[in-house]
Design a protein around this motif. Structure first.
Motif, PDB file in Angstrom:
ATOM      1  N   ASP A 114      28.638 -14.431  17.257  1.00 43.07           N
ATOM      2  CA  ASP A 114      29.850 -13.839  17.811  1.00 43.07           C
ATOM      3  C   ASP A 114      30.165 -14.404  19.184  1.00 43.07           C
ATOM      4  O   ASP A 114      31.289 -14.254  19.684  1.00 43.07           O
ATOM      5  N   LYS A 115      29.182 -15.095  19.809  1.00 48.22           N
ATOM      6  CA  LYS A 115      29.424 -15.710  21.117  1.00 48.22           C
ATOM      7  C   LYS A 115      30.212 -17.017  20.989  1.00 48.22           C
ATOM      8  O   LYS A 115      30.723 -17.533  21.978  1.00 48.22           O
ATOM      9  N   LEU A 116      30.301 -17.571  19.785  1.00 46.88           N
ATOM     10  CA  LEU A 116      31.091 -18.770  19.560  1.00 46.88           C
ATOM     11  C   LEU A 116      32.567 -18.407  19.449  1.00 46.88           C
ATOM     12  O   LEU A 116      32.925 -17.235  19.328  1.00 46.88           O
ATOM     13  N   ALA A 117      33.427 -19.429  19.498  1.00 45.21           N
ATOM     14  CA  ALA A 117      34.863 -19.182  19.343  1.00 45.21           C
ATOM     15  C   ALA A 117      35.121 -18.518  18.003  1.00 45.21           C
ATOM     16  O   ALA A 117      34.600 -18.951  16.974  1.00 45.21           O
ATOM     17  N   GLN A 118      35.928 -17.460  18.024  1.00 45.38           N
ATOM     18  CA  GLN A 118      36.246 -16.698  16.824  1.00 45.38           C
ATOM     19  C   GLN A 118      37.700 -16.945  16.419  1.00 45.38           C
ATOM     20  O   GLN A 118      38.543 -17.225  17.269  1.00 45.38           O
ATOM     21  N   PRO A 119      38.052 -16.847  15.145  1.00 42.98           N
ATOM     22  CA  PRO A 119      37.154 -16.534  14.030  1.00 42.98           C
ATOM     23  C   PRO A 119      36.230 -17.693  13.701  1.00 42.98           C
ATOM     24  O   PRO A 119      36.600 -18.863  13.862  1.00 42.98           O
ATOM     25  N   LEU A 120      35.040 -17.346  13.244  1.00 39.43           N
ATOM     26  CA  LEU A 120      34.073 -18.339  12.801  1.00 39.43           C
ATOM     27  C   LEU A 120      34.231 -18.480  11.292  1.00 39.43           C
ATOM     28  O   LEU A 120      34.047 -17.521  10.545  1.00 39.43           O
ATOM     29  N   LYS A 121      34.569 -19.694  10.857  1.00 41.08           N
ATOM     30  CA  LYS A 121      34.887 -19.915   9.438  1.00 41.08           C
ATOM     31  C   LYS A 121      33.771 -20.741   8.798  1.00 41.08           C
ATOM     32  O   LYS A 121      33.531 -21.885   9.170  1.00 41.08           O
ATOM     33  N   LEU A 122      33.079 -20.144   7.820  1.00 38.43           N
ATOM     34  CA  LEU A 122      31.867 -20.713   7.245  1.00 38.43           C
ATOM     35  C   LEU A 122      31.997 -20.829   5.728  1.00 38.43           C
ATOM     36  O   LEU A 122      32.711 -20.050   5.096  1.00 38.43           O
ATOM     37  N   TRP A 123      31.258 -21.783   5.161  1.00 33.65           N
ATOM     38  CA  TRP A 123      31.202 -21.889   3.702  1.00 33.65           C
ATOM     39  C   TRP A 123      29.790 -22.246   3.275  1.00 33.65           C
ATOM     40  O   TRP A 123      28.990 -22.755   4.056  1.00 33.65           O
ATOM     41  N   TYR A 124      29.493 -21.979   2.001  1.00 30.88           N
ATOM     42  CA  TYR A 124      28.166 -22.260   1.447  1.00 30.88           C
ATOM     43  C   TYR A 124      28.289 -22.554  -0.036  1.00 30.88           C
ATOM     44  O   TYR A 124      29.286 -22.234  -0.690  1.00 30.88           O
ATOM     45  N   VAL A 125      27.266 -23.176  -0.580  1.00 29.81           N
ATOM     46  CA  VAL A 125      27.131 -23.349  -2.024  1.00 29.81           C
ATOM     47  C   VAL A 125      25.649 -23.267  -2.351  1.00 29.81           C
ATOM     48  O   VAL A 125      24.816 -23.796  -1.617  1.00 29.81           O
ATOM     49  N   GLY A 126      25.322 -22.583  -3.433  1.00 32.31           N
ATOM     50  CA  GLY A 126      23.918 -22.490  -3.805  1.00 32.31           C
ATOM     51  C   GLY A 126      23.685 -21.443  -4.878  1.00 32.31           C
ATOM     52  O   GLY A 126      24.598 -20.701  -5.267  1.00 32.31           O
ATOM     53  N   PRO A 127      22.440 -21.370  -5.362  1.00 34.50           N
ATOM     54  CA  PRO A 127      22.125 -20.442  -6.446  1.00 34.50           C
ATOM     55  C   PRO A 127      22.051 -18.989  -5.998  1.00 34.50           C
ATOM     56  O   PRO A 127      21.604 -18.688  -4.889  1.00 34.50           O
ATOM     57  N   MET A 128      22.512 -18.096  -6.863  1.00 33.64           N
ATOM     58  CA  MET A 128      22.390 -16.644  -6.713  1.00 33.64           C
ATOM     59  C   MET A 128      21.653 -16.119  -7.942  1.00 33.64           C
ATOM     60  O   MET A 128      21.644 -16.775  -8.994  1.00 33.64           O
ATOM     61  N   PHE A 129      21.079 -14.928  -7.823  1.00 30.10           N
ATOM     62  CA  PHE A 129      20.208 -14.414  -8.879  1.00 30.10           C
ATOM     63  C   PHE A 129      20.551 -12.956  -9.180  1.00 30.10           C
ATOM     64  O   PHE A 129      20.522 -12.110  -8.292  1.00 30.10           O
ATOM     65  N   ARG A 130      20.868 -12.693 -10.448  1.00 35.24           N
ATOM     66  CA  ARG A 130      21.134 -11.320 -10.870  1.00 35.24           C
ATOM     67  C   ARG A 130      20.534 -11.099 -12.256  1.00 35.24           C
ATOM     68  O   ARG A 130      20.790 -11.885 -13.172  1.00 35.24           O
ATOM     69  N   TYR A 131      19.802 -10.021 -12.380  1.00 38.50           N
ATOM     70  CA  TYR A 131      19.198  -9.693 -13.670  1.00 38.50           C
ATOM     71  C   TYR A 131      20.234  -8.921 -14.477  1.00 38.50           C
ATOM     72  O   TYR A 131      20.366  -7.692 -14.361  1.00 38.50           O
ATOM     73  N   GLU A 132      21.019  -9.662 -15.261  1.00 38.60           N
ATOM     74  CA  GLU A 132      22.034  -9.033 -16.098  1.00 38.60           C
ATOM     75  C   GLU A 132      22.025  -9.675 -17.478  1.00 38.60           C
ATOM     76  O   GLU A 132      21.428 -10.731 -17.677  1.00 38.60           O
ATOM     77  N   ARG A 133      22.704  -9.021 -18.404  1.00 36.30           N
ATOM     78  CA  ARG A 133      22.762  -9.552 -19.763  1.00 36.30           C
ATOM     79  C   ARG A 133      23.508 -10.874 -19.756  1.00 36.30           C
ATOM     80  O   ARG A 133      24.621 -10.967 -19.264  1.00 36.30           O
ATOM     81  N   GLN A 134      22.870 -11.903 -20.326  1.00 35.36           N
ATOM     82  CA  GLN A 134      23.490 -13.221 -20.316  1.00 35.36           C
ATOM     83  C   GLN A 134      24.725 -13.235 -21.202  1.00 35.36           C
ATOM     84  O   GLN A 134      24.709 -12.767 -22.329  1.00 35.36           O
TER      85      GLN A 134
END
Length: 435
Positions: A114-134
């Motif tokens: 929050d000490k950086l210039a705002q708004p701080l705009k970020l992005w990501y890509v990667g695996p997520m994990f959820r135990y649900e019916r395939q």
């Protein structure tokens, strides 16, 4: 012992249920199983994030379980049913990340971003994990593209995040996409609306599905997420949040709609849309494509103005989205062509292999994709392999070509063959194949 080893070696191993391998193979496989499709969609996303001035961040694949309980919400299906949770050797309870926002916000707080210039705009890509019916396009390990914009409560920030999601999808060729959008109101809206909704649902408690009954005392809004036909029929007659919106919440939503209109983004107001996380406030949205059938969501997100404070940081507004790459690939038309090999070197003699290797190395450093034969194929076999590899050009080199310093250059699209100087290095080949 020998019998045990024999038994072990004869066992077949398969990827765990709800996961999959991305491997080379036939072009008719599902798009998310083909490696070239991942490179294609990720390059589209990276370029779009760059144009919107978002910075990439990378977070751990697992976090303390309490982060998700506190952030995502105890009443959410993710926390109550779907997390992969384990205890490490020091007795700490950890969970594989089921979504990206909580980890990004934790990092934002931990590193005082929050000490950086705002708004701080970020992005990501990667695996997520959820135990649900395939289901088709939904896996226990899936890959998600996401963006988070922290430090602005401007409704046009909401518009930008939705436009970013829409632009990525359109660049990837997602078909017939419409953004469904709703306003869940601010705190004052909730304080007046939720008791009315709960009172209505309590009167019909015996007709609700079990999950909706469980949510009545934690987050009655989540009943709108129910897929049960009986519950949905009751909700059709339930009080509408639109009638309880404060002046500020209404003004925020009006500005969001004006921004979407200004950008020409197709959208539909859906006053029953709530999304699956407890942290959402004001704007929520889902990008939907009918080509996916009943499970039509390609991505979605919303505003979470209280989440940073809930996790221990300063009062900071935020908004973001997540989009499953598998879903994007299923809903997209796919690329018309995928970059392949530019130049295949067919070495017709043993003496030609090292010069071919040297030329390929020089071309690769110039950005030209090259391939050679490492399987001991005959001259005929190498030419067939050049065709199978999708090479645009083939350089044919044997003893005669080495002696003269002139190789054959075949245009694989037309079959036409010409001469190319190789005695001076790779420059003539580079000029020829670069057009």
């Amino acid at each position: 012992m020998a019998d045990f080893q024999s038994s072990q070696s004869s066992q077949s191993y398969r990827a765990p249920k709800g996961t999959y391998d991305v491997v080379p193979g036939a072009a008719d496989r599902d798009p998310h199983l083909r490696p070239e499709m991942w490179a294609w969609v990720e390059s589209i996303a990276r370029d779009t994030f760059r144009r919107y001035n978002y910075t990439e961040v990378r977070m751990p694949l697992f976090e303390e379980t309490r982060l998700f309980v506190r952030g995502v919400g105890e009443s959410s299906d993710i926390v109550s049913k779907e997390m992969f949770t384990f205890t490490d050797r020091a007795g700490r309870e950890l969970s594989l990340r089921p979504e990206g926002t909580a980890g990004v916000v934790r990092s934002y707080v931990e590193h005082s971003l929050d000490k950086l210039a705002q708004p701080l705009k970020l992005w990501y890509v990667g695996p997520m994990f959820r135990y649900e019916r395939q289901q088709k396009g939904r896996y226990r390990q899936h890959v998600q593209l996401g963006a988070e914009a922290l430090g602005s409560d401007d409704p046009l920030m909401d518009v930008e995040v939705m436009a970013l999601l829409y632009d990525i999808h359109q660049a990837a060729g997602v078909l017939e996409e419409v953004i469904h959008v709703n306003n869940l109101g601010d705190l004052a809206t909730r304080q007046s609306y939720v008791p009315e909704l709960k009172a209505y649902l309590d009167k019909h408690r015996s007709d609700l599905d079990p999950d909706s009954v469980a949510r009545l005392d934690t987050n009655p809004l989540r009943t709108f997420d129910s897929k049960d036909p009986g519950t949905q029929a009751l909700l059709a007659e339930a009080p509408s949040i639109e009638d309880f919106l404060t002046k500020d919440a209404s003004a925020h939503f009006a500005a969001v709609r004006q921004g979407l209109d200004a950008l020409g983004i197709p959208y539909r107001v859906d006053d029953r849309l709530v999304r699956g996380f407890d942290y959402y406030t004001l704007t929520v949205f889902e990008a939907k494509s009918p080509v996916l059938g009943s499970q039509d969501a390609v991505g979605g997100g919303g505003r979470y103005n209280g989440l940073v404070e809930e996790i221990g940081g300063p009062d900071t507004p935020g908004i973001g989205f997540g989009s499953g790459v598998e879903r994007v690939l299923m809903a997209a038309g796919g690329p018309s062509d995928v970059p392949g090999v530019d130049v295949y070197f067919a070495a017709l003699s043993e003496d030609a292999r090292m010069p071919a290797l040297s030329l390929a190395g020089a071309l690769r450093r110039e950005g030209v994709a090259c391939e050679l034969d490492y399987a001991g194929r005959s001259a005929k076999g190498q030419l067939k392999q050049a065709d199978r590899s999708g090479a645009s050009w083939t350089v044919v080199m044997g003893e005669e070509e080495l002696a003269s310093g002139v190789a054959k250059l075949r245009d694989m699209s037309t079959g036409e063959e010409g001469k190319i100087f190789i005695s001076g290095g790779h420059e003539d080949i580079l000029r020829a194949v670069s057009g």
